[in-house]
Design an enzyme around this catalytic site. Structure first.
Site, mmCIF file in Angstrom:
data_model
loop_
_atom_site.group_PDB
_atom_site.id
_atom_site.type_symbol
_atom_site.label_atom_id
_atom_site.label_comp_id
_atom_site.label_asym_id
_atom_site.label_seq_id
_atom_site.Cartn_x
_atom_site.Cartn_y
_atom_site.Cartn_z
ATOM 1 N N VAL A 111 4.325 11.702 5.147
ATOM 2 C CA VAL A 111 3.572 11.872 3.904
ATOM 3 C C VAL A 111 2.382 12.807 4.052
ATOM 4 O O VAL A 111 1.832 13.282 3.053
ATOM 5 C CB VAL A 111 3.093 10.517 3.346
ATOM 6 C CG1 VAL A 111 4.275 9.625 3.010
ATOM 7 C CG2 VAL A 111 2.126 9.822 4.302
ATOM 8 N N ASN A 153 2.982 4.101 -0.859
ATOM 9 C CA ASN A 153 2.622 2.861 -0.172
ATOM 10 C C ASN A 153 2.211 3.070 1.280
ATOM 11 O O ASN A 153 1.485 2.258 1.839
ATOM 12 C CB ASN A 153 3.799 1.878 -0.231
ATOM 13 C CG ASN A 153 3.614 0.710 0.704
ATOM 14 O OD1 ASN A 153 2.840 -0.201 0.439
ATOM 15 N ND2 ASN A 153 4.325 0.744 1.830
ATOM 16 N N SER A 193 -6.192 -1.405 -2.581
ATOM 17 C CA SER A 193 -6.629 -2.577 -1.837
ATOM 18 C C SER A 193 -7.886 -3.143 -2.475
ATOM 19 O O SER A 193 -8.664 -2.413 -3.107
ATOM 20 C CB SER A 193 -6.919 -2.205 -0.377
ATOM 21 O OG SER A 193 -7.518 -3.280 0.324
ATOM 22 N N TYR A 223 -11.186 3.101 6.021
ATOM 23 C CA TYR A 223 -10.078 2.549 5.231
ATOM 24 C C TYR A 223 -10.546 2.238 3.810
ATOM 25 O O TYR A 223 -9.876 2.583 2.833
ATOM 26 C CB TYR A 223 -9.548 1.281 5.902
ATOM 27 C CG TYR A 223 -8.466 0.568 5.133
ATOM 28 C CD1 TYR A 223 -7.143 0.988 5.202
ATOM 29 C CD2 TYR A 223 -8.768 -0.536 4.340
ATOM 30 C CE1 TYR A 223 -6.141 0.332 4.503
ATOM 31 C CE2 TYR A 223 -7.774 -1.204 3.634
ATOM 32 C CZ TYR A 223 -6.468 -0.764 3.719
ATOM 33 O OH TYR A 223 -5.478 -1.420 3.008
ATOM 34 N N ALA A 255 -13.014 3.528 2.160
ATOM 35 C CA ALA A 255 -13.267 4.776 1.444
ATOM 36 C C ALA A 255 -11.956 5.409 0.964
ATOM 37 O O ALA A 255 -11.886 5.957 -0.144
ATOM 38 C CB ALA A 255 -14.028 5.752 2.343
ATOM 39 N N SER A 256 -10.925 5.325 1.798
ATOM 40 C CA SER A 256 -9.635 5.915 1.409
ATOM 41 C C SER A 256 -9.041 5.185 0.205
ATOM 42 O O SER A 256 -8.487 5.816 -0.703
ATOM 43 C CB SER A 256 -8.654 5.880 2.587
ATOM 44 O OG SER A 256 -8.161 4.574 2.850
ATOM 45 N N LYS A 257 -9.181 3.871 0.170
ATOM 46 C CA LYS A 257 -8.614 3.102 -0.938
ATOM 47 C C LYS A 257 -9.436 3.273 -2.218
ATOM 48 O O LYS A 257 -8.887 3.283 -3.325
ATOM 49 C CB LYS A 257 -8.508 1.629 -0.554
ATOM 50 C CG LYS A 257 -7.497 1.367 0.568
ATOM 51 C CD LYS A 257 -6.111 1.869 0.204
ATOM 52 C CE LYS A 257 -5.077 1.539 1.275
ATOM 53 N NZ LYS A 257 -3.709 1.995 0.920
#
Length: 251
Positions: free
Chosen positions: A58, A84, A136, A149, A151-153
């Site tokens: 991805v 996902n 999340s 993590y 921050a990415s979500k």
């Protein structure tokens, strides 16, 4: 515009569907008669006839575009694309290494962008489709030791809102934001005592089953959700209902 209520012949793409939430989601759609493609770097441990695995990284936009275009050409449509694939690593913010942060963002955020751009072009031209992603609860509240993590979500949630405005009314967007989910990988990290301790912090007193997250995706891709776009569906057993107070139990 809405997606078809008929699952037969519906074409659904799921990244990271070789295990965990992705696998449960892929099989949820397949069990209802959809034609499902698992886009993952690794094949599933237990291959099944109802989900087709295609090797795909991805983080490689060109590869994602080629795979999506191949599916669209062969199947004639793409009804839902579910981003996902994701990773997380527990580490203190001051100790995070740039190379690790970039890798996480490439998968968790750029991976969503890559799939949504490629599938979104097909859907927009066709006049219908649904772009979904796994976000999340970490994207809506602060959690220590997972700053990159989280921050990415949060980025995925912002992306969802923005893309919804650009592509409406032809294409819808939505995210499922799980709380604690008892995937095989998650269970392997717990002792029995640790699992019990975490369950006590969740108002519903248990982790979600991956199938429950899959059900949320199935709903968001259906005509029953035809007026939902740019939103997140939180599936967390009440974890966010009390904000950070839920960390200290509800009774």
């Amino acid at each position: 515009m809405t997606t078809s209520t008929t699952n037969q012949n519906r074409v659904v793409l799921v990244t990271g569907a070789s295990s965990g939430i992705g696998a449960a989601t892929a099989h949820r759609f397949a069990s209802a008669g959809a034609r499902v493609f698992n886009l993952d770097r690794q094949p599933p441990a237990h291959s099944t006839e109802d989900v087709s695995w295609l090797e795909c990284d991805v983080t490689d936009a060109a590869m994602v575009r080629a795979v999506v275009e191949q599916i669209a050409t062969e199947e004639g449509r793409i009804d839902a694309a579910i981003a996902n694939a994701g990773i997380s690593t527990r580490h203190a913010f001051l100790e995070m290494k740039p190379v690790d942060i970039r890798r996480l963002l490439e998968i968790n955020l750029f991976g969503v962008i890559n799939l949504w751009q490629s599938a979104g072009r097909v859907m927009f031209e066709a006049g219908s489709g649904t772009l979904l992603a796994t976000a999340s609860t970490n994207g809506s509240a602060g959690y220590p030791w997972y700053a990159d993590y989280n921050a990415s979500k949060a980025g995925v949630l912002a992306l969802c809102r923005s893309v919804a405005l650009e592509l409406a009314p032809r294409v819808r967007t939505a995210c499922v934001s799980p709380g604690y989910v008892l995937t095989p990988m998650q269970r392997s990290e717990y002792t029995d005592d640790m699992l019990e301790e975490v369950n006590e912090r969740i108002p519903m007193r248990r982790h979600a089953d991956p199938a429950e997250i899959a059900d949320a995706f199935f709903f968001l891709a259906s005509d029953q959700a035809r007026f939902i776009t740019g939103q997140q569906l939180v599936v967390d057993g009440g974890e966010l209902a009390g904000g950070t107070a839920s960390s200290y139990r509800t009774q």
